[in-house]
Design a protein around this motif. Structure first.
Motif, short mmCIF file in Angstrom:
data_model
loop_
_atom_site.label_atom_id
_atom_site.label_comp_id
_atom_site.label_asym_id
_atom_site.label_seq_id
_atom_site.Cartn_x
_atom_site.Cartn_y
_atom_site.Cartn_z
N TYR B 34 21.83 -22.89 -29.32
CA TYR B 34 21.90 -23.38 -30.69
C TYR B 34 22.92 -22.50 -31.41
O TYR B 34 22.68 -21.31 -31.66
CB TYR B 34 20.54 -23.33 -31.39
CG TYR B 34 20.63 -23.97 -32.76
CD1 TYR B 34 20.67 -25.35 -32.90
CD2 TYR B 34 20.76 -23.18 -33.90
CE1 TYR B 34 20.83 -25.94 -34.14
CE2 TYR B 34 20.92 -23.76 -35.15
CZ TYR B 34 20.95 -25.14 -35.26
OH TYR B 34 21.12 -25.72 -36.49
N ASN B 35 24.08 -23.10 -31.67
CA ASN B 35 25.16 -22.34 -32.28
C ASN B 35 24.96 -22.27 -33.79
O ASN B 35 24.91 -23.29 -34.48
CB ASN B 35 26.50 -23.01 -31.96
CG ASN B 35 27.67 -22.17 -32.40
OD1 ASN B 35 27.86 -21.93 -33.59
ND2 ASN B 35 28.45 -21.71 -31.43
N LEU B 36 24.80 -21.05 -34.30
CA LEU B 36 24.50 -20.87 -35.72
C LEU B 36 25.74 -21.04 -36.59
O LEU B 36 25.64 -21.28 -37.79
CB LEU B 36 23.90 -19.48 -35.94
CG LEU B 36 22.52 -19.27 -35.32
CD1 LEU B 36 22.12 -17.81 -35.38
CD2 LEU B 36 21.47 -20.13 -36.03
N PHE B 37 26.92 -20.93 -35.99
CA PHE B 37 28.16 -21.08 -36.75
C PHE B 37 28.41 -22.56 -37.04
O PHE B 37 28.75 -22.94 -38.15
CB PHE B 37 29.32 -20.48 -35.95
CG PHE B 37 30.59 -20.35 -36.71
CD1 PHE B 37 30.82 -19.27 -37.55
CD2 PHE B 37 31.59 -21.32 -36.59
CE1 PHE B 37 32.01 -19.15 -38.25
CE2 PHE B 37 32.78 -21.21 -37.29
CZ PHE B 37 32.98 -20.12 -38.12
N PHE B 38 28.24 -23.37 -36.01
CA PHE B 38 28.48 -24.82 -36.16
C PHE B 38 27.19 -25.61 -36.41
O PHE B 38 27.24 -26.83 -36.58
CB PHE B 38 29.17 -25.38 -34.91
CG PHE B 38 30.51 -24.78 -34.64
CD1 PHE B 38 31.58 -25.01 -35.50
CD2 PHE B 38 30.73 -23.98 -33.53
CE1 PHE B 38 32.84 -24.46 -35.25
CE2 PHE B 38 31.97 -23.42 -33.28
CZ PHE B 38 33.03 -23.66 -34.14
N ASN B 39 26.04 -24.92 -36.40
CA ASN B 39 24.73 -25.60 -36.48
C ASN B 39 24.66 -26.74 -35.48
O ASN B 39 24.43 -27.90 -35.82
CB ASN B 39 24.47 -26.12 -37.90
CG ASN B 39 24.05 -25.01 -38.83
OD1 ASN B 39 23.37 -24.08 -38.42
ND2 ASN B 39 24.50 -25.10 -40.07
N ASP B 40 24.84 -26.37 -34.23
CA ASP B 40 25.00 -27.39 -33.20
C ASP B 40 24.20 -26.96 -31.96
O ASP B 40 24.24 -25.80 -31.56
CB ASP B 40 26.51 -27.46 -32.89
CG ASP B 40 26.80 -28.32 -31.70
OD1 ASP B 40 26.17 -29.37 -31.60
OD2 ASP B 40 27.66 -27.93 -30.88
N LEU B 41 23.48 -27.91 -31.38
CA LEU B 41 22.71 -27.62 -30.17
C LEU B 41 23.43 -28.18 -28.95
O LEU B 41 23.83 -29.35 -28.95
CB LEU B 41 21.31 -28.24 -30.28
CG LEU B 41 20.41 -28.09 -29.05
CD1 LEU B 41 20.00 -26.63 -28.85
CD2 LEU B 41 19.17 -28.97 -29.18
N SER B 42 23.60 -27.37 -27.95
CA SER B 42 24.20 -27.88 -26.71
C SER B 42 23.25 -27.64 -25.55
O SER B 42 22.50 -26.66 -25.54
CB SER B 42 25.54 -27.19 -26.44
OG SER B 42 25.35 -25.83 -26.20
#
Lengths: 256, 410
Positions: B34-42
């Motif tokens: 969960y990327n906190l910079f882009f608020n994105d889950l991969s």
């Protein structure tokens, strides 16, 4: 007095005596000689074993390993241990050259041998409850003084004091079976003279010549409250090994 | 194309019932970020199969195949990668062990970021949570054991293989760098056209190593190219749709003289020291009359690992020249990797930290491993960066996030 490294290796590896009990008072040197006399007479050895690590709560983890060892010309021992299972440690290999003079660890994930420095030899090897030093029996290759502390109906209690400063243990106590002359129990005391490890032989096999092979060994790590039981499944003596078997190139070979 | 053919042959071979004495093992790994910079889950799922077949006790076929699923790529969700497929021989020719095929060849003694490990490209990006997963390349490797303690190794790659960067990422990267420059000159860039020039030439290396009483050491020489590309031409091109930026990318040649060592060293009682020193001679490389690479330079990675009596594993390292730094950009860092084995617990807390000695920016990764069984483990970690946007670690701030990795070995 000094305990030769060969004698001590034999005592740790459970070497004994086939003669009937001699109730006449024996000297410490005579006891050690008897132990050496009963040691298996081999140059190379191949062992398949099961290693059961038991934690404080009694939970067991089982590991299978294959081990090769060889007595070198200079009276030292080299060994190579590879885990066969479980899958998470499969292929992990430990190479000990000449009583721990050099120790290498091969982890398949790293794909290159990692040398273990001398001072790191007391670290635990792959969660087995045994140190690299224990696996290499490096503490054997030292000079010792020894004395007979006690004699009972069944055993001799012998104290061994390593003379070299770089050993991990201040004192080692052996309980030698008076009937078969093997060290059925060994206590290891650290630098502060606290009992840290106990090795016990629970099962042995005696061949026609009276030579004794341990089949079940248990190490108790009192500091970490962990036990390691080694059960020998198969053992072969004097197998043919290439001259350079105990070297770096064998570490990465996919099968042994 | 060659890779695909070999992969197909390997698959047919491994699935064939005629195969005997085949040792098959592997792992299934899920990794989520969960990327906190882009608020994105991969999410990524990776099946790795290790196969071993012995033709004789001296000749083997070894393979490591990876089937990977990712929800981060719109075009390549499933990828089948022959990470390694090679024939290996041990003492078939006296004193020589050799491998030929798709190989991963690891050089260097340091635990991470070795400047001597240059044969295999790795997926673009940095990972502080998983072991770097390099990609195999066509190669031949042969090691001649002069005696028990001395060896000579040579590695030959018929064709250099660079690190592959996602097209979209690379376009954004170069637009971000060059578009503002042209904007200042009044040229509005609408699109970018990247042209890659990969040298179709061999890369190779030789190494001589010796095991001494207290330490092992090796000297090496590598001749090849930079795995990452460098821009060699940037120019705006006007067409019907506006102004496009044409960027030509190449891989400068380089020679690397290396020294690697590991073992006991006087004055460092209780620790194993591992280190790599690389002296790199680059092909001078300029862009817009400014040298990106010119003078020879050093890269260093040295670490010492130590385990305390309370089973705390510590690995302290000094790095001069981080993975993405070359030439005049190289700077100093300190790293700490710590792992605490807990008595009678399946949990293992760990920490990885790094600090740039140049600007004080920092990277921290706190995590917890959970070994459910001998064959199944879970790892959770949190990566965060402290530092200004343009600082050494600040520039990878977009990697901040939560990571979870579950691995089942079979």
């Amino acid at each position: 007095m000094k305990l030769t490294k060969k004698m001590f290796i034999f005592s740790i590896l459970v070497i004994f005596f086939s003669l009937p009990t001699l109730s006449l008072a024996m000297t410490i040197d005579e006891i050690i000689d008897k132990m050496e006399e009963n040691s298996p007479d081999f140059t190379t050895q191949k062992t398949t074993s099961e290693m059961i690590v038991i934690d404080e709560k009694g939970k067991e983890e089982v590991r299978e390993a294959i081990m090769f060892s060889q007595k070198e010309d200079d009276d030292t021992t080299s060994s190579l241990i590879r885990f066969l299972s479980p899958k998470s440690v499969k292929g992990v290999t430990l190479l000990n050259i000449k009583n721990g003079e050099k120790i290498y660890l091969y982890l398949p994930a790293y794909d290159k041998p990692r040398r273990i420095a001398g001072a790191s030899k007391q670290e635990e090897f792959m969660g087995t409850g045994l140190s690299y030093e224990d696996m290499s029996m490096d503490y054997q290759d030292k000079e010792y003084t020894k004395s007979l502390l006690e004699e009972t109906e069944e055993e001799y209690k012998i104290e061994v004091i390593p003379l070299a400063e770089d050993t991990s243990y201040k004192k080692i106590i052996l309980w030698v079976d008076k009937d078969k002359f093997y060290a059925k129990k060994v206590e290891f005391y650290n630098k502060t003279e606290s009992l840290t490890k106990i090795m016990e032989i629970h099962k042995i096999e005696t061949d026609k010549k009276g030579k004794i092979t341990p089949l079940e060994i248990e190490f108790s790590d009192l500091e970490n409250k962990k036990k390691t039981r080694i059960i020998i499944k198969e053992m072969e003596y004097d197998i043919e090994l290439p001259a350079d078997f105990f070297s770096l190139r064998t570490l990465t070979k996919p099968t042994l | 194309m060659k890779k695909n053919v070999l992969l197909l042959i390997a698959l047919v071979y491994f699935l064939s019932p005629s195969v005997y004495a085949l040792d098959l093992s592997g792992s299934l790994t899920y990794s989520g970020n969960y990327n906190l910079f882009f608020n994105d889950l991969s999410n990524n799922l990776r099946l790795e199969l290790n196969c071993l077949h012995n033709f004789t006790d001296k000749v083997f076929l070894e393979a490591d195949l990876v089937l990977r699923y990712t929800d981060q790529s719109s075009s390549h969700s499933f990828i089948l990668i022959p990470k390694e497929i090679y024939i290996s021989t041990y003492d078939l020719i006296p004193q020589i062990d050799a491998k030929a095929g798709i190989l991963i060849e690891s050089w260097g003694s340091s635990d991470m970021f070795s400047p001597l490990d240059n044969f295999n490209p790795a997926p673009f990006g940095l990972s502080f949570t998983e072991m770097p997963s390099k990609l195999g390349v066509w190669a031949i490797s042969a090691t001649y054991y002069i005696n028990d303690t001395t060896y000579f190794q040579s590695v030959y790659l018929p064709n250099f293989v660079p690190t592959l960067i996602g097209e979209e990422y690379e376009e954004q990267l170069y637009l971000g760098i060059f578009a503002p420059q042209f904007q200042e000159q009044g040229i509005e860039i609408n699109s970018i056209d990247l042209i890659h020039y990969v040298p179709e030439k061999p890369a190779w290396g030789v190494k001589i190593g010796k095991s001494f009483s207290f330490f092992d050491a090796a000297l090496s020489y590598y001749r090849g190219y930079y795995l990452n590309s460098y821009p060699q031409l940037v120019e705006p091109v006007i067409d019907s749709s506006g102004t496009s930026l044409k960027v030509e990318l190449g891989h400068p040649e380089r020679d690397i003289l290396g020294l690697e060592f590991q073992g006991d060293f006087p004055g460092i009682e209780g620790a194993t020291l591992r280190g790599d020193i690389a002296y790199i001679i680059p092909q001078p490389w300029s862009l817009q009359n400014e040298y990106l690479l010119k003078d020879p330079y050093f890269k260093i990675a040295i670490g010492a690992d130590y385990t305390t009596s309370s089973n705390l594993y510590l690995n302290i390292g000094y790095i001069y020249g981080f993975t993405y730094e070359e030439g005049a950009d190289c700077s100093s860092y300190l790293f700490l990797n710590a792992k605490q084995e807990l008595r009678n617990s399946k949990f293992t807390p760990h920490y990885i930290g790094g600090v740039s000695l140049q600007d004080g920016s920092m990277l921290h990764s706190l995590g917890l491993d959970y070994n459910l069984t001998d064959n199944f483990s879970l790892s959770l970690s949190y990566l965060f960066i402290i530092g200004e946007e343009g600082s050494k670690f600040g520039q990878i701030k977009n990697n901040e996030g939560l990571f979870i990795v579950g691995e089942w070995s079979f």
